[in-house]
Design an enzyme around this catalytic site. Structure first.
Site, PDB file in Angstrom:
ATOM      1  CB  CYS A  47      21.487  -5.359  -3.023  1.00 42.68           C
ATOM      2  SG  CYS A  47      23.208  -5.471  -2.655  1.00 42.68           S
ATOM      3  CB  THR A  86      -3.274  -2.226   7.075  1.00 43.66           C
ATOM      4  OG1 THR A  86      -3.453  -3.541   7.606  1.00 43.66           O
ATOM      5  CG2 THR A  86      -4.089  -2.058   5.814  1.00 43.66           C
ATOM      6  CB  SER A  87       0.198   0.256  10.652  1.00 44.84           C
ATOM      7  OG  SER A  87      -0.754   1.227  10.311  1.00 44.84           O
ATOM      8  CB  ALA A  88      -2.509  -5.252  11.128  1.00 45.06           C
ATOM      9  CE1 TYR A 113       6.691  -9.017   2.932  1.00 44.62           C
ATOM     10  CE2 TYR A 113       5.441  -8.157   1.084  1.00 44.62           C
ATOM     11  CZ  TYR A 113       6.641  -8.566   1.648  1.00 44.62           C
ATOM     12  OH  TYR A 113       7.789  -8.510   0.906  1.00 44.62           O
ATOM     13  N   GLY A 162       4.669  -0.391   3.320  1.00 41.43           N
ATOM     14  CA  GLY A 162       3.700  -0.942   2.366  1.00 41.43           C
ATOM     15  C   GLY A 162       3.750  -0.232   1.025  1.00 41.43           C
TER      16      GLY A 162
END
Ligand code: NAD
Length: 556
Positions: free
Chosen positions: A415, A269-271, A327, A183
């Site tokens: 890349c 967040t590390s959900a 995300y 994040g």
């Protein structure tokens, strides 16, 4: 150097360093490469928490425990070129007879039989020392610090700008939560794309780390200060990023109370891990750490309810016009379990922004200079700029990255390259090593989040055209192709990105040491790997993948 001296110098827990330079410690570059990349993954400049062997993504580890790290090192130092080391959830368990073009390391992390594939079962096994969580690139030794996700995030924000804002994020406010290992790429990706960024993280140390690596511009504990800075910057079209020490849901609630609607809204967040990752609303970080240990089931309950609250604020902002997407942290799933019935009313980022790239076999191609010499990466940068003059997007990225991205650990670059491009780039790197223009071999790898290597119905394979979201034959075929093709190490994991029960995925890393052996392996692996992405998406009915199937003669 003998084994004990090697440990003392490079793996004196928790101080891990990769050897650098062009002298071997192991018996060949094929074993030196995984050795250096394992140690690089655990280096304090790269890993979020080396003390617990945690690299990124909540509790994503590089090895099971300190004893396993030391044993892996010993085995890699001694391994011959007709042997392959077996790693079971971060622990070395044996070696098998293979041959010189076979992978030197075969890794399986966090895999559970489907009916047992949940965090409760995993935690029980972990408690008994039988398993570890490998995330994606943590347990497969190709995490390269926050740069790894930076370009993917940049691609996503640019794709979003192209779809919704005529290609520009100037005068646009992006809001998100979570400024950890992955994040933490969001603020820099947003400002590189021209936007103004506001992000919340409950842990000030995480924001301090982003400040130290120039990924974020400002940090504050005051919501009002953060709000005033970003609103003024948005108005003036300034690309500034601010990290606010706060619960993500609380920040959104305050923005809503102030009638501020972000242009783009997401969350990292590390959900994916409601117990060891997400911090529930209404308690301090210290209280959360205690509750985690004392009463995990109460913790989980509070965590799910907080995620529901968080997502309900996101839905409210969406209804007021914010472009909102998940995300890749499975926030919607756990919010739904916590009572937010409409959590899936916004999409994930893959169907919206990334799938068209997957249909071209494009994905997060990355490489690291085993020499430790930044000049080697600059040489590869230049070689790619010259080799792909038509790829303006990639050239702009490399030039920006050179200016703004601070290397963490071994110098590396990322890349997004597609079918044809990856093989070409790999052969160029191998030739540069052969000609002595690069001072030591290069390793080439990728995230497991790639076009043909993952099944993850709430993320990479969300909403597939033919409904094949949960079919995990594809990452297994990817693993088998890369093993047969001769990658230098391969891996198969479960639960990366979105947590236990929600994903299965394969990784690969291949060495470019300037040898003919490497050239043959590169020609197979860097052809097959993106080809799998095109085949998978064409099979699911995507017309652009079908066009690419014909273009690259992949039809049967
Ligand atoms: P991390 O554990 O390094 O960071 C997570 C951060 O969230 C931490 O800094 C933590 O303090 C913060 N946090 C937790 N609860 C919070 C709350 N309620 N409010 C504010 N901050 C809170 O994890 P990471 O590596 O940054 O990954 C983040 C998430 O993204 C994970 O779920 C991961 O699986 C997922 N992920 C996404 C992608 C992608 O491509 N989008 C790739 C890999 C991982």
């Amino acid at each position: 150097m003998d084994y004990t001296s090697f440990l003392k110098k490079y793996a004196n827990h928790p101080n891990y360093f990769s050897p650098t330079g062009n002298k071997l410690n192991a018996k060949s570059w094929q074993t030196e490469a995984p050795l250096r990349m394992l140690l690089n993954n655990l280096n304090a400049d790269v890993a979020e928490d080396p003390n617990n062997l945690i690299v990124y993504g909540g509790s994503g580890q590089a090895a099971r425990n300190v004893e396993s790290v030391e044993k892996i090192i010993k085995m890699l130092l001694d391994l011959e070129n007709d042997e392959s080391l077996l790693i079971q959830s971060g622990k070395p368990v044996g070696k098998v007879r293979t041959h010189s073009e076979a992978p030197r390391v075969l890794i399986a992390n966090s895999n559970l039989v489907p009916a047992w594939a949940n965090w409760e079962e995993f935690d029980k096994l972990k408690e008994n020392g039988l398993i570890m969580y490998g995330q994606m690139t943590a347990g497969s030794w190709i995490y390269i610090g926050t740069q790894g996700i930076l370009q993917g995030t940049y691609e996503t924000f640019v794709a979003c700008a192209n779809q919704h804002f005529n290609g520009s994020l100037r005068n646009k406010l992006l809001v998100s939560g979570g400024l950890g290992g992955m994040g933490g790429a969001q603020p820099l990706a947003a400002t590189m794309a021209g936007g103004t960024f506001l992000g919340a993280d409950i842990d000030p140390k995480r924001i301090e780390k982003r400040l130290a690596t120039n990924y974020i511009d400002k940090m504050t504990y005051s919501y009002e200060e953060a709000r005033d800075i970003v609103m003024e910057a948005k108005l003036k079209g300034e690309n500034i990023s601010v990290g606010l020490v706060s619960d993500a849901g609380d920040m959104l609630e305050k923005l809503l109370n102030d009638n501020i609607v972000p242009d783009i809204l997401t969350d990292q967040t590390s959900a994916h891990d409601p117990i060891h990752g997400y911090v529930p609303n209404g308690i301090s970080l210290e209280e959360a750490i205690n509750l985690r240990k004392k009463n995990p089931s109460e913790y989980k309950d509070r965590s799910l309810k907080s995620m529901a609250r968080h997502v309900n604020f996101m839905l409210k902002m969406k209804s007021k016009g914010a472009i909102t997407f998940d995300y890749g942290n499975n926030l919607r799933e756990f919010a739904k379990q916590g009572g937010a019935n409409n959590a899936f009313d916004f999409n994930g980022f893959v169907p919206d922004y990334i799938r068209p790239l997957f249909c071209e076999g494009k994905g997060p191609f990355r490489w690291a200079a085993l020499s430790g010499n930044p000049e080697d990466i600059y040489t590869t940068d230049q070689a790619l700029i010259e080799a792909f003059p038509e790829n303006k997007n990639m050239i702009r990225w490399i030039e920006e990255a050179r200016k703004k991205v601070k290397f963490q650990g071994l110098p590396c670059r990322i890349c997004w390259l597609g079918m044809g491009e990856r093989e070409k780039a790999g052969l160029i790197f191998n030739n540069l090593v052969k000609q002595g223009k690069i001072s030591a071999p290069i390793v080439i790898g990728r995230d497991h989040l790639d076009c043909g290597s993952v099944a993850s119905p709430n993320r990479e394979t969300e909403g597939m055209l033919d409904g094949s979201d949960a079919v995990s034959d594809w990452p297994l075929l990817n693993l088998m192709s890369n093993t047969a093709g001769g990658a230098t190490w391969v891996s198969f994991h479960h639960g990366g990105g979105v947590g236990m029960g929600y994903s299965q995925h394969a990784g690969m890393v291949i060495l470019a040491d300037g040898s003919d052996r490497a050239e043959s392996c590169i020609k197979r692996v860097l052809y097959n790997d993106p080809a799998l992405g095109i085949i998978r998406h064409s099979d699911a009915g995507y017309s652009s993948a079908n066009d690419n199937l014909n273009k690259f003669n992949l039809e049967i």
